[in-house]
Design an enzyme around this catalytic site. Structure first.
Site, PDB file in Angstrom:
ATOM      1  N   LYS A  11       1.127   4.723   9.231  1.00 49.38           N
ATOM      2  CA  LYS A  11       1.127   3.300   8.880  1.00 49.38           C
ATOM      3  C   LYS A  11       1.725   3.056   7.504  1.00 49.38           C
ATOM      4  CE  LYS A  11      -2.475   0.790   9.488  1.00 49.38           C
ATOM      5  NZ  LYS A  11      -3.872   0.270   9.498  1.00 49.38           N
ATOM      6  N   PHE A  12       1.654   4.069   6.633  1.00 47.52           N
ATOM      7  CA  PHE A  12       2.052   3.865   5.242  1.00 47.52           C
ATOM      8  C   PHE A  12       3.224   4.738   4.813  1.00 47.52           C
ATOM      9  CE2 PHE A  12      -2.532   3.195   5.719  1.00 47.52           C
ATOM     10  CZ  PHE A  12      -2.609   1.845   5.422  1.00 47.52           C
TER      11      PHE A  12
ATOM     12  N   ASP B   3      -2.534  -7.756  17.625  1.00 45.65           N
ATOM     13  CA  ASP B   3      -3.355  -7.107  16.610  1.00 45.65           C
ATOM     14  C   ASP B   3      -4.548  -7.994  16.250  1.00 45.65           C
ATOM     15  OD1 ASP B   3      -3.445  -4.791  14.660  1.00 45.65           O
ATOM     16  OD2 ASP B   3      -3.475  -6.466  13.247  1.00 45.65           O
ATOM     17  N   ASN B   4      -5.748  -7.429  16.331  1.00 47.06           N
ATOM     18  CA  ASN B   4      -6.965  -8.129  15.893  1.00 47.06           C
ATOM     19  C   ASN B   4      -7.087  -9.559  16.431  1.00 47.06           C
ATOM     20  OD1 ASN B   4      -8.066  -6.003  14.370  1.00 47.06           O
ATOM     21  ND2 ASN B   4      -6.794  -6.537  12.611  1.00 47.06           N
TER      22      ASN B   4
ATOM     23  N   GLN C 201      -0.697 -12.503  10.815  1.00 48.22           N
ATOM     24  CA  GLN C 201      -1.155 -12.401   9.435  1.00 48.22           C
ATOM     25  C   GLN C 201       0.097 -12.346   8.560  1.00 48.22           C
ATOM     26  OE1 GLN C 201      -3.278  -9.030  10.659  1.00 48.22           O
ATOM     27  NE2 GLN C 201      -1.802  -7.535   9.918  1.00 48.22           N
TER      28      GLN C 201
ATOM     29  N   ASP D 286      -2.783  -6.358   0.812  1.00 44.79           N
ATOM     30  CA  ASP D 286      -1.394  -6.646   1.175  1.00 44.79           C
ATOM     31  C   ASP D 286      -1.286  -7.596   2.357  1.00 44.79           C
ATOM     32  OD1 ASP D 286      -2.548  -4.717   2.816  1.00 44.79           O
ATOM     33  OD2 ASP D 286      -0.651  -3.654   3.185  1.00 44.79           O
TER      34      ASP D 286
ATOM     35  N   LYS E 201       0.841  -1.200   0.000  1.00 43.38           N
ATOM     36  CA  LYS E 201       0.000   0.000   0.000  1.00 43.38           C
ATOM     37  C   LYS E 201       0.880   1.256   0.000  1.00 43.38           C
ATOM     38  CE  LYS E 201      -4.093  -1.936   0.182  1.00 43.38           C
ATOM     39  NZ  LYS E 201      -5.039  -1.630   1.268  1.00 43.38           N
TER      40      LYS E 201
ATOM     41  N   GLU F 182      -5.907  -5.990  21.111  1.00 43.09           N
ATOM     42  CA  GLU F 182      -6.401  -4.882  20.306  1.00 43.09           C
ATOM     43  C   GLU F 182      -7.648  -5.382  19.590  1.00 43.09           C
ATOM     44  OE1 GLU F 182      -6.525  -2.481  16.406  1.00 43.09           O
ATOM     45  OE2 GLU F 182      -6.126  -4.616  16.670  1.00 43.09           O
TER      46      GLU F 182
END
Length: 680
Positions: free
Chosen positions: A538-539, A399-400, A329, A364, A269, A428
């Site tokens: 983040k990007f 995360d998640n 992930q 991604d 991204k 989170e």
């Protein structure tokens, strides 16, 4: 209780004990606790007839030895009226698998006291009641668990109760005396004791439930942009370590970093989550895995394992623990994709399903699938976690976690802490309450919360009550004020006052709170139509000029530093269950207190008053529940009030049950008042 077959298999003891708290799903999971934390323990217990019932809670350490015994009382106010509810505070002292029991018993002294008071006043059975009191205290004075001084007090009172040369009033006064009351309050005169089953209490290390968190991207700290080419040189662990002094100086306890692993190239991204990345765009750290490795590797731009170890060591020198992101992930070019395609979901066209949260798409990122090879995938993740623990990480921000099976977390957290006790996991999970609470039961020591979106008085009061009184046995709230993904409208349009207000609420209501870097600079510009930052870190890299902000005075850092120092100075702010919401006449003024009685008998009490409207000055009357403040007689002024000291402004006032308050959000939107305690 009578012995024999008639009682075999019965669920009720001599006195019923029901609705014990804190008990999580009938004891399947232990209730959570921290060393030195005041845990609210309660039960509903009652008896037949009119005799007096006593109820106690007994705290048992990991060896099963009794460490504390507290007599329970009816809760304050309407909640305790006619409900047969009993509550008190137990305080475990160190980590381990503790437990507690509830005891209900015939209160012999309380029953006699009540009957004697009523009957003698009415002239009924006067001599008999005095004789019964004398016999009761004489019998109790022979109990060998009592001290010699206590025995003497009871013997003397018994003798006076039996002494017919004294007046009835004098004899009764002896039986009701202050010394006698003190002896039986400390060690009651009991019989027919009914004991509940043991209930588990998991006491975890301090950082599992207390701490101030600071999040930053190490690649941004020390990043440099070439203004001719537009290319960036990434920051790394060595440059990021230079920022640690300032973070520690603000009083934070935990430095949290997003994923530090290689970032995927395929479908990377670009800025602001665009679908096409340029040759110099770094990509999202959460798109984990590339040719350089996966979750067990470090992004080469950040440095080596030696550099990481040096970063952790420097953080530890400054009193900071390092929290690492555990994002389960993979980017499309993660080594797992080729080696273990069974760990992902393959669609009918042969492609691997990427992550989606409609309407959001994350091309991604490939989510993991735990159903095809649960044992192989679980053991690989355990290996990775233990690897990072071996490099000094004992806190993981996950995360998640709600996108993975709950059973997996129960297994992983137990396995990790079996091998290395004291490892902390933060969930989170901004999702439905049932899932968030299940993750807490499964073992997550703490969780992100809905606090970020609770902005009105009604929302805040209801949420504070929920997390402090309804769910603390299994859910520890970490009140992050912002994240790289979350920039609420309240902060976008509330100005500097909004940043102060949220910081005060978060840092004083919960023992856990956190900020994402840039909060202290009032960063508030959102991507149009979104609740997240424009030019999102983040990007892309984000170079902040901390020195220029400090020189100009446009920084919240001194205020945050003050809040974190108050948290360390005041033990009341380090507990969760001691929050009481008070009343105000204004619909934007929130009032709550936190109180703690320390082991030495001293008391720490804070009253927090916050104008949650960042735009308008508010004036109102504040009504306090004085019982919640536990004022001692020496704390009361000649005028019937008590003194409070504002820990933000330095001003002092005499307060009482009703108090006038004026809060200008552009000057100071909150009072943090310490109740002044006078020497005993």
């Amino acid at each position: 209780m009578p012995k024999g077959q008639i009682t075999d298999g019965l669920r009720f003891g001599r006195f019923p004990i029901t609705a014990v708290q804190p008990v999580v799903e009938g004891g399947k999971f232990p209730a959570k606790a921290l060393p030195g934390e005041g845990i609210v323990v309660g039960a509903t217990s009652f008896r037949e007839g009119h005799d007096q019932l006593g109820v106690s809670a007994v705290l048992l350490d990991p060896s099963g030895a009794e460490r504390q015994r507290v007599r329970l009382a009816a809760p304050r106010g309407e909640r305790g009226m006619g409900t047969d509810r009993w509550e008190g505070i137990l305080t475990p002292s160190e980590p381990g698998n503790w437990s507690f029991v509830i005891e209900a018993w015939h209160d012999r002294y309380g029953t006699w006291h009540h009957n004697a008071e009523v009957k003698i006043a009415a002239g009924i059975d006067v001599e008999l009641m005095l004789a019964e009191g004398a016999a009761l205290l004489r019998e109790a004075s022979a109990e060998d668990f009592r001290s010699e001084w206590d025995r003497g007090v009871l013997r003397d009172a018994a003798a006076k109760l039996a002494d017919q040369s004294l007046s009835t009033e004098e004899r009764l006064a002896a039986g009701f005396g202050h010394d006698v009351a003190g002896v039986v309050a400390h060690q009651p005169i009991r019989e027919l004791v009914t004991v509940s089953e043991k209930h588990p209490l998991l006491v975890e290390r301090d950082r599992a439930g207390r701490g101030s968190w600071y999040e930053f991207f190490p690649r941004s700290e020390g990043a440099v942009k070439d203004h001719n080419t537009g290319a960036w040189t990434s920051g790394n662990f060595r440059t990021a370590a230079r920022r640690l002094d300032a973070v520690a100086g603000m009083g934070f306890d935990v430095i949290y970093m997003p994923p530090i692993h290689p970032i995927g190239v395929q479908h990377r991204k670009g800025p602001n989550n665009t679908l096409v990345a340029g040759p110099h765009d770094p990509g999202s750290p959460w798109a984990i895995g590339a040719a350089e490795g996966g979750h067990d590797a470090i992004h080469p731009d950040l440095g080596s394992f030696e550099d990481f170890d040096a970063f952790v060591a420097r953080a530890n020198e400054l009193g900071l623990e390092v929290a690492l992101d555990l994002a389960l992930q993979a980017a499309p070019d993660h080594p797992w994709v080729a080696a273990h395609p069974e760990w992902f979901t393959t669609r009918v066209d042969g492609s691997i399903a990427y992550a989606e949260n409609p309407p959001k798409k994350y091309q991604d990122i490939y989510p993991l699938n735990f159903d095809n090879d649960p044992e192989g995938l679980s053991n690989e993740i355990l290996r990775i976690v233990l690897l990072w623990i071996s490099h000094g990480v004992k806190i993981f921000r996950v995360d998640n976690p709600h996108t993975k099976p709950v059973w997996f977390w129960e297994w992983l957290i137990a396995e990790v802490n079996k091998t290395v006790p004291g490892v902390v996991f933060l969930a989170e999970a901004f999702t439905r309450p049932a899932m968030m609470h299940a993750l807490g039961r499964a073992g997550f020591q703490q969780s992100y919360t809905y606090f970020t979106w609770r902005n009105t008085k009604k929302e805040i009061e209801e949420y504070f009550h929920e997390v402090s009184h309804e769910s603390p046995a299994y859910f520890r709230p970490n009140f992050f004020v912002n994240t790289p993904d979350i920039l609420t409208e309240y902060l976008q349009y509330g100005g500097p006052a909004a940043f102060k207000i949220k910081a005060v609420l978060a840092s004083t209501a919960s023992p856990l709170w956190g900020v994402y870097a840039g909060y202290e600079l009032y960063e508030h510009v959102a991507r149009p139509g979104a609740e997240e930052y424009i030019d999102n870190e983040k990007f892309e890299y984000k170079a902040r000029d901390w020195d220029a902000a400090a020189e100009s005075g446009r920084t919240l850092a001194p205020f945050i530093t003050r809040l974190n120092h108050l948290r360390r100075d005041h033990p009341a702010l380090q507990d969760l269950q001691n929050l009481t919401v008070h009343q105000s006449t204004d619909d934007s003024t929130v009032v709550y207190s936190k109180h703690k009685t320390l082991a030495d008998g001293s008391k720490d009490t804070l009253i927090v008053v916050v104008n949650v409207d960042p735009h308008v000055t508010k004036e109102c009357s504040v009504a306090l529940d004085l019982a919640a403040l536990e004022l001692d007689p020496q704390d009361i002024t000649p005028g019937g009030g008590f003194f409070v000291d504002d820990l933000i402004s330095g001003e002092s006032w005499e307060w009482g049950e009703f108090n006038y308050v004026r809060l200008d959000p552009h000057v100071e939107p909150a009072h943090i008042l310490s109740v002044r305690r006078m020497p005993r």
